[in-house]
Design a protein around this motif. Structure first.
Motif, PDB file in Angstrom:
ATOM      1  N   GLY A 143       2.239   7.829  -6.091  1.00 45.18           N
ATOM      2  CA  GLY A 143       1.139   8.919  -6.290  1.00 45.18           C
ATOM      3  C   GLY A 143      -0.065   8.341  -6.437  1.00 45.18           C
ATOM      4  N   GLY A 182      -9.077   1.969   1.282  1.00 42.97           N
ATOM      5  CA  GLY A 182      -8.821   2.988   2.379  1.00 42.97           C
ATOM      6  C   GLY A 182      -8.650   2.343   3.594  1.00 42.97           C
ATOM      7  N   LYS A 190      10.575   3.093  -1.084  1.00 42.48           N
ATOM      8  CA  LYS A 190       9.588   3.246  -0.165  1.00 42.48           C
ATOM      9  C   LYS A 190       9.252   2.007   0.558  1.00 42.48           C
ATOM     10  N   ILE A 203      -5.605  -0.818  -6.189  1.00 40.14           N
ATOM     11  CA  ILE A 203      -5.175   0.620  -6.640  1.00 40.14           C
ATOM     12  C   ILE A 203      -5.947   1.119  -7.718  1.00 40.14           C
ATOM     13  N   LYS A 259       1.280   4.277  -2.759  1.00 37.16           N
ATOM     14  CA  LYS A 259       1.039   5.741  -2.506  1.00 37.16           C
ATOM     15  C   LYS A 259       2.250   6.438  -2.935  1.00 37.16           C
ATOM     16  N   GLU A 282      -3.761   6.169  -5.704  1.00 37.13           N
ATOM     17  CA  GLU A 282      -4.976   6.007  -4.791  1.00 37.13           C
ATOM     18  C   GLU A 282      -5.305   4.719  -4.696  1.00 37.13           C
ATOM     19  N   LEU A 283      -5.617   4.498  -3.143  1.00 35.58           N
ATOM     20  CA  LEU A 283      -6.020   2.957  -3.055  1.00 35.58           C
ATOM     21  C   LEU A 283      -7.637   3.028  -2.960  1.00 35.58           C
ATOM     22  N   ARG A 294       0.728  -1.071   0.011  1.00 34.13           N
ATOM     23  CA  ARG A 294       0.002  -0.046   0.008  1.00 34.13           C
ATOM     24  C   ARG A 294       0.827   1.166   0.000  1.00 34.13           C
ATOM     25  N   GLU A 295       1.946   1.301   0.819  1.00 28.95           N
ATOM     26  CA  GLU A 295       2.831   2.513   1.125  1.00 28.95           C
ATOM     27  C   GLU A 295       3.743   2.632  -0.214  1.00 28.95           C
ATOM     28  N   THR A 313      -3.985  -5.740  -2.640  1.00 27.73           N
ATOM     29  CA  THR A 313      -3.805  -4.215  -2.670  1.00 27.73           C
ATOM     30  C   THR A 313      -4.792  -3.665  -3.946  1.00 27.73           C
TER      31      THR A 313
END
Lengths: 381, 381
Positions: free
Chosen positions: B282, B288, B372, B298, B279, B284-285, B275-276, B296
């Protein structure tokens, strides 16, 4: 050095080529990669069922699941079914029909005998308005083969559908879906197809669709309409057993290479040798002239505990025969010879049979059955 | 050198140890040899479901087959069902109930959100006499996880049964059958269990048996009563998928060795990193705060054809993501991370995601997502 020799009515022995195909790298089922394999398997299955007009669906279930699927798709509330019962698997058709609330008439055939097609004619005349006739091709509980070719025109004359459990028949005995005018036939992966259990196959001929479209029993997982729709897109309504489908591709390749007519001939030849080998040992067969080429059912000799022989052979040598089921328990030895079986396997089976009987105190001259089998196998193609 | 990286919502990647266990020498299912394996698998499955009181049955079917089995076993004519619908799999419960003629009330949850347990309370108060509540644990079509622990006491307070589709939940998210008082839960082999598709598992707690015994919908292949009877004898009512059961033994051994709590933690950790990583690019998931650790989801960036990215990655690199289904088609990329998945697999998934987006013209700084993810994975146990 114990090896597994499966002379059982299914699961049967799996060729290493098939077992290893099952261990291939997993792929997702909603991809062109899987669709291509699934399409090829579905086409090859038409060859197996000897159909050009029909669709063959791959179900993720045992053979019983495919039987339930047939019942749920071809029958409607208020319908009547006629079931040929010549053993455990005929009984299963009747149980399934009753479970779905269908009025069910049975023809009870004597153990070890095949149904007389005339008895089906009589039953159809006696009870008017029968919608579907269910029968077994090979009844593995007794080793009998029914004459589907002669049964079919009688059923069609009366305007009923013919549904055949060919779970142990297909890939062993001739079954001509189109030529014999069979409406629905099923098989399982773990029999003549030389596969592990896990898949079942349903062949639906064009003639059955008008009934299936209108049928009103509850069906979701088993719905042939959904399967037909998805098959057009080379896929299945629900997640298929990817690894088993990949293995099935390998198994069907082997069957195609041998040629289905040769597969039938091989089974006839091996079954004949097994029967003669058993007779040479002074044993009596269960099925007589109706004996199928799927397995040889041998009557337990008086005073011999055959279940003990079967258990001892299995646990000590890895050679697995099976005994009788339910009311036939203790009364027979069943030697399966379907699928991945050749001459030398029959030699092993008879050698094990001789050994088991000898150790149990039955008067056996070691090698007598073997000699008979060997003489037949070396002289006949 | 294309390899198959399955970041799909099932089938998922299969460890070689499991795939090769599937290719073992075939044995007959009515033998002490198979019974021993089947018994061990059935006991280990209790650990997987975290139950001591319940029975776990092994079905030869897809997850949908297990869903149908639940409907056919816990409902009777004239019953009412309440179904939580938060995507395709919730819808499936409702379709199944309706197919069997059951009055079905649905709670329609907004896409990407979990059900508010209070809404279940409200629905149960509004329609009196609801017999069974069906819900999903992880809705893979949107990547949402529902709070089964909070839902259960509400359902029990109203005297209804709780049936949970945990097909993608089990082996990923915590699910405590006994402690949470769940009546029936199901899972499939091709998800957290790291297995090929072909088996489904149903856990039935003691509380459900009085209902199951009296239920009157037609059931034969799916009959839990038959399965319970045969499980006592360490066997199944119908031929089981022997090779898949042998593979399942290997998969459960791996899960036991890691420890189920560690399995849950690993999935939480890998899902968080994914998820990170997304993100950081840039993106969006979809789900939430309700995001499950199964996959995940997206959101498709504006102007980017995500289905084209998915197809290109799959065909050119072997990395398989999936897109949205039905009305969500073209609107999302789903990256599965369940089962046989470790840190380096997540690195590969994010590398492929970056590559796909980059080639599609989405502004990506190559390595940004990777950095990340890597920073999270090296610093956290």
């Amino acid at each position: 050095m114990k090896k597994n020799y499966l002379f059982t009515p299914g699961p049967t022995m799996v060729p290493p080529e098939v077992a290893l195909a099952e261990a291939q790298s997993m792929i997702h089922h909603r991809t062109p990669q899987f669709s291509q394999i699934f399409y090829e398997v579905s086409e090859d299955l038409k060859y197996l069922f000897q159909t050009k007009a029909g669709d063959v669906f791959t179900l993720m279930s045992s053979g019983t699941g495919a039987m339930e699927a047939c019942v749920a798709n071809v029958l409607s509330r208020g319908n009547k079914a006629l079931v040929v019962v010549s053993g455990k698997f005929g009984e299963r058709w009747a149980e399934l029909c009753k479970c779905f609330g269908i009025e069910t008439i049975t023809i009870d055939v004597e153990n070890g005998k095949a149904v007389n097609p005339q008895d089906i004619e009589t039953a159809l005349n006696k009870t008017r308005g029968i919608n579907v006739v269910f029968t077994t091709q090979c009844e593995t509980s007794t080793g009998v083969v029914h004459d589907i070719k002669s049964i079919s025109p009688i059923v069609k004359k009366h305007g009923a559908l013919l549904v055949v459990d060919a779970i142990t028949g297909i890939g062993v005995h001739q079954l001509l879906m189109d030529e014999w005018n069979i409406d629905v036939a099923i098989t399982g992966s773990q029999k003549g197809c030389m596969m592990p259990p896990g898949l079942a196959f349903v062949c639906v001929n064009n003639s059955a669709w008008s009934v299936i479209e209108k049928a009103d029993l509850p069906r979701y997982y088993w719905d042939f309409r959904k399967m037909r729709k998805e098959l057009k897109d080379k896929t299945t309504p629900f997640t298929p057993a990817v690894s088993l489908v990949m293995a099935m591709k390998a198994a069907l390749d082997m069957i195609k290479k041998e040629g289905i007519e040769n597969v039938w001939k091989r089974h006839a030849r091996l079954a004949h040798a097994t029967r003669e080998g058993a007779k040479a040992l002074g044993l009596e067969l269960f099925a007589g002239e109706y004996a199928s080429n799927v397995l040889t059912a041998i009557k337990a000799p008086t005073g011999i505990d055959v279940d003990k022989i079967i258990k001892k052979l299995r646990d000590e040598t890895g050679v697995t025969f099976t005994g009788g089921q339910d009311e036939l328990k203790g009364k027979m030895i069943r030697i399966g010879h379907m699928g991945y079986v050749n001459d030398f396997d029959i030699i092993v089976a008879i050698a094990a049979l001789e050994k088991g009987l000898y150790e149990a105190g039955y008067p056996v001259e070691p090698g007598k059955g073997l000699s008979k089998v060997q003489s037949l196998l070396v002289s006949k193609k």
